[in-house]
Scaffold this motif. Structure first.
Motif, PDB file in Angstrom:
ATOM      1  N   PRO A  38       7.296  10.869 -10.421  1.00 12.46           N
ATOM      2  CA  PRO A  38       8.429  10.577 -11.308  1.00 12.46           C
ATOM      3  C   PRO A  38       9.550  11.612 -11.235  1.00 12.46           C
ATOM      4  O   PRO A  38      10.682  11.312 -11.563  1.00 12.46           O
ATOM      5  N   ARG A  39       9.222  12.825 -10.782  1.00 19.09           N
ATOM      6  CA  ARG A  39      10.233  13.891 -10.782  1.00 19.09           C
ATOM      7  C   ARG A  39      10.831  14.159  -9.408  1.00 19.09           C
ATOM      8  O   ARG A  39      11.709  14.991  -9.267  1.00 19.09           O
ATOM      9  N   SER A  40      10.362  13.488  -8.401  1.00 17.35           N
ATOM     10  CA  SER A  40      10.811  13.765  -7.038  1.00 17.35           C
ATOM     11  C   SER A  40      11.947  12.826  -6.623  1.00 17.35           C
ATOM     12  O   SER A  40      11.735  11.617  -6.477  1.00 17.35           O
ATOM     13  N   PRO A  41      13.138  13.363  -6.391  1.00 18.99           N
ATOM     14  CA  PRO A  41      14.243  12.521  -5.925  1.00 18.99           C
ATOM     15  C   PRO A  41      13.923  11.879  -4.562  1.00 18.99           C
ATOM     16  O   PRO A  41      14.294  10.737  -4.310  1.00 18.99           O
ATOM     17  N   PHE A  42      13.223  12.632  -3.709  1.00 22.83           N
ATOM     18  CA  PHE A  42      12.851  12.087  -2.395  1.00 22.83           C
ATOM     19  C   PHE A  42      11.948  10.868  -2.551  1.00 22.83           C
ATOM     20  O   PHE A  42      12.190   9.834  -1.936  1.00 22.83           O
ATOM     21  N   LEU A  43      10.902  10.983  -3.385  1.00 29.01           N
ATOM     22  CA  LEU A  43       9.982   9.862  -3.573  1.00 29.01           C
ATOM     23  C   LEU A  43      10.663   8.678  -4.257  1.00 29.01           C
ATOM     24  O   LEU A  43      10.388   7.521  -3.934  1.00 29.01           O
ATOM     25  N   SER A  44      11.561   8.969  -5.179  1.00 27.36           N
ATOM     26  CA  SER A  44      12.304   7.879  -5.839  1.00 27.36           C
ATOM     27  C   SER A  44      13.171   7.131  -4.838  1.00 27.36           C
ATOM     28  O   SER A  44      13.244   5.904  -4.856  1.00 27.36           O
ATOM     29  N   SER A  45      13.821   7.869  -3.963  1.00 28.01           N
ATOM     30  CA  SER A  45      14.658   7.263  -2.936  1.00 28.01           C
ATOM     31  C   SER A  45      13.807   6.459  -1.948  1.00 28.01           C
ATOM     32  O   SER A  45      14.153   5.339  -1.576  1.00 28.01           O
ATOM     33  N   LEU A  46      12.686   7.045  -1.541  1.00 27.72           N
ATOM     34  CA  LEU A  46      11.775   6.368  -0.621  1.00 27.72           C
ATOM     35  C   LEU A  46      11.223   5.095  -1.252  1.00 27.72           C
ATOM     36  O   LEU A  46      11.153   4.047  -0.611  1.00 27.72           O
ATOM     37  N   GLU A  47      10.883   5.171  -2.524  1.00 35.23           N
ATOM     38  CA  GLU A  47      10.378   4.000  -3.232  1.00 35.23           C
ATOM     39  C   GLU A  47      11.419   2.873  -3.228  1.00 35.23           C
ATOM     40  O   GLU A  47      11.085   1.713  -3.001  1.00 35.23           O
ATOM     41  N   ALA A  48      12.668   3.217  -3.462  1.00 34.67           N
ATOM     42  CA  ALA A  48      13.733   2.206  -3.477  1.00 34.67           C
ATOM     43  C   ALA A  48      13.869   1.547  -2.108  1.00 34.67           C
ATOM     44  O   ALA A  48      14.010   0.321  -2.003  1.00 34.67           O
ATOM     45  N   GLU A  49      13.816   2.344  -1.044  1.00 37.89           N
ATOM     46  CA  GLU A  49      13.913   1.801   0.322  1.00 37.89           C
ATOM     47  C   GLU A  49      12.751   0.863   0.629  1.00 37.89           C
ATOM     48  O   GLU A  49      12.944  -0.229   1.173  1.00 37.89           O
ATOM     49  N   VAL A  50      11.549   1.307   0.292  1.00 40.07           N
ATOM     50  CA  VAL A  50      10.350   0.507   0.570  1.00 40.07           C
ATOM     51  C   VAL A  50      10.368  -0.767  -0.269  1.00 40.07           C
ATOM     52  O   VAL A  50      10.025  -1.850   0.209  1.00 40.07           O
ATOM     53  N   LYS A  61       0.835  -1.210   0.000  1.00 38.15           N
ATOM     54  CA  LYS A  61       0.000   0.000   0.000  1.00 38.15           C
ATOM     55  C   LYS A  61       0.869   1.260   0.000  1.00 38.15           C
ATOM     56  O   LYS A  61       0.553   2.246  -0.664  1.00 38.15           O
ATOM     57  N   GLN A  62       1.964   1.221   0.735  1.00 42.23           N
ATOM     58  CA  GLN A  62       2.879   2.370   0.775  1.00 42.23           C
ATOM     59  C   GLN A  62       3.481   2.612  -0.611  1.00 42.23           C
ATOM     60  O   GLN A  62       3.575   3.759  -1.061  1.00 42.23           O
ATOM     61  N   LEU A  63       3.891   1.550  -1.283  1.00 38.24           N
ATOM     62  CA  LEU A  63       4.427   1.689  -2.637  1.00 38.24           C
ATOM     63  C   LEU A  63       3.383   2.269  -3.587  1.00 38.24           C
ATOM     64  O   LEU A  63       3.701   3.133  -4.416  1.00 38.24           O
ATOM     65  N   GLU A  64       2.144   1.805  -3.465  1.00 36.87           N
ATOM     66  CA  GLU A  64       1.082   2.339  -4.314  1.00 36.87           C
ATOM     67  C   GLU A  64       0.899   3.836  -4.061  1.00 36.87           C
ATOM     68  O   GLU A  64       0.693   4.603  -5.003  1.00 36.87           O
ATOM     69  N   GLY A  65       0.979   4.239  -2.802  1.00 38.12           N
ATOM     70  CA  GLY A  65       0.851   5.655  -2.467  1.00 38.12           C
ATOM     71  C   GLY A  65       1.977   6.489  -3.047  1.00 38.12           C
ATOM     72  O   GLY A  65       1.752   7.572  -3.600  1.00 38.12           O
ATOM     73  N   ILE A  66       3.186   5.983  -2.943  1.00 35.64           N
ATOM     74  CA  ILE A  66       4.349   6.696  -3.489  1.00 35.64           C
ATOM     75  C   ILE A  66       4.214   6.831  -4.997  1.00 35.64           C
ATOM     76  O   ILE A  66       4.386   7.906  -5.572  1.00 35.64           O
ATOM     77  N   GLN A  67       3.899   5.721  -5.651  1.00 38.56           N
ATOM     78  CA  GLN A  67       3.823   5.710  -7.110  1.00 38.56           C
ATOM     79  C   GLN A  67       2.621   6.489  -7.640  1.00 38.56           C
ATOM     80  O   GLN A  67       2.618   6.906  -8.789  1.00 38.56           O
ATOM     81  N   GLY A  68       1.615   6.722  -6.796  1.00 33.70           N
ATOM     82  CA  GLY A  68       0.449   7.477  -7.206  1.00 33.70           C
ATOM     83  C   GLY A  68       0.546   8.964  -6.911  1.00 33.70           C
ATOM     84  O   GLY A  68      -0.339   9.735  -7.272  1.00 33.70           O
ATOM     85  N   ALA A  69       1.629   9.383  -6.277  1.00 36.18           N
ATOM     86  CA  ALA A  69       1.795  10.805  -5.949  1.00 36.18           C
ATOM     87  C   ALA A  69       1.962  11.614  -7.234  1.00 36.18           C
ATOM     88  O   ALA A  69       2.617  11.163  -8.183  1.00 36.18           O
ATOM     89  N   PRO A  70       1.382  12.817  -7.263  1.00 32.06           N
ATOM     90  CA  PRO A  70       1.431  13.633  -8.490  1.00 32.06           C
ATOM     91  C   PRO A  70       2.848  13.953  -8.968  1.00 32.06           C
ATOM     92  O   PRO A  70       3.097  13.986 -10.166  1.00 32.06           O
ATOM     93  N   ASN A  71       3.771  14.190  -8.054  1.00 29.73           N
ATOM     94  CA  ASN A  71       5.131  14.551  -8.472  1.00 29.73           C
ATOM     95  C   ASN A  71       6.096  13.359  -8.366  1.00 29.73           C
ATOM     96  O   ASN A  71       7.303  13.534  -8.344  1.00 29.73           O
TER      97      ASN A  71
END
Length: 114
Positions: free
Chosen positions: A80-92, A68-78
């Motif tokens: 693909p362009r957010s380094p923070f979300l990309s990093s968080l996605e990799a950790e999760v 569910k957390q991954l779905e939330g990260i990947q569904g965030a509006p920004n």
């Protein structure tokens, strides 16, 4: 007649324990050599059974939450362009893979013992 009888399962080492980051520390703390080796092993067995329940019983639930957390990260509006979300996605994603490895080991061992 009496209530439901629970079948006593013999103690079994679980290979998935070796994947847990704190297993070695737990083992060092749980092992205490007593006067009688049987008492020492019995105490260690009880500690391992309790630790297993508290740490590994919720693997399926954790997997669901992480998905569910991954779905939330990947569904965030920004996303693909957010380094923070990309990093968080990799950790999760790494945590999800770790849980899946543990689950795979668990089911492989169970299939071999039946």
């Amino acid at each position: 007649m009496g209530g439901v009888r629970r079948r006593h399962r013999p103690f079994r080492f679980e290979a998935m324990w070796l994947k847990h980051a704190q297993y070695k520390e737990f083992l060092k703390g749980a092992w205490a050599l007593e006067d009688d080796i049987n008492n020492s092993l019995s105490s260690l067995q009880s500690a391992l059974v309790s630790w297993n329940k508290s740490v590994f019983r919720l693997v399926e639930h954790k997997k669901h939450l992480i998905t569910k957390q991954l779905e939330g990260i990947q569904g965030a509006p920004n996303y693909p362009r957010s380094p923070f979300l990309s990093s968080l996605e990799a950790e999760v994603h790494d945590e999800l893979e770790r849980l899946m490895d543990i689950e795979e080991i668990k089911w492989f061992q169970k299939s071999q013992s039946e």
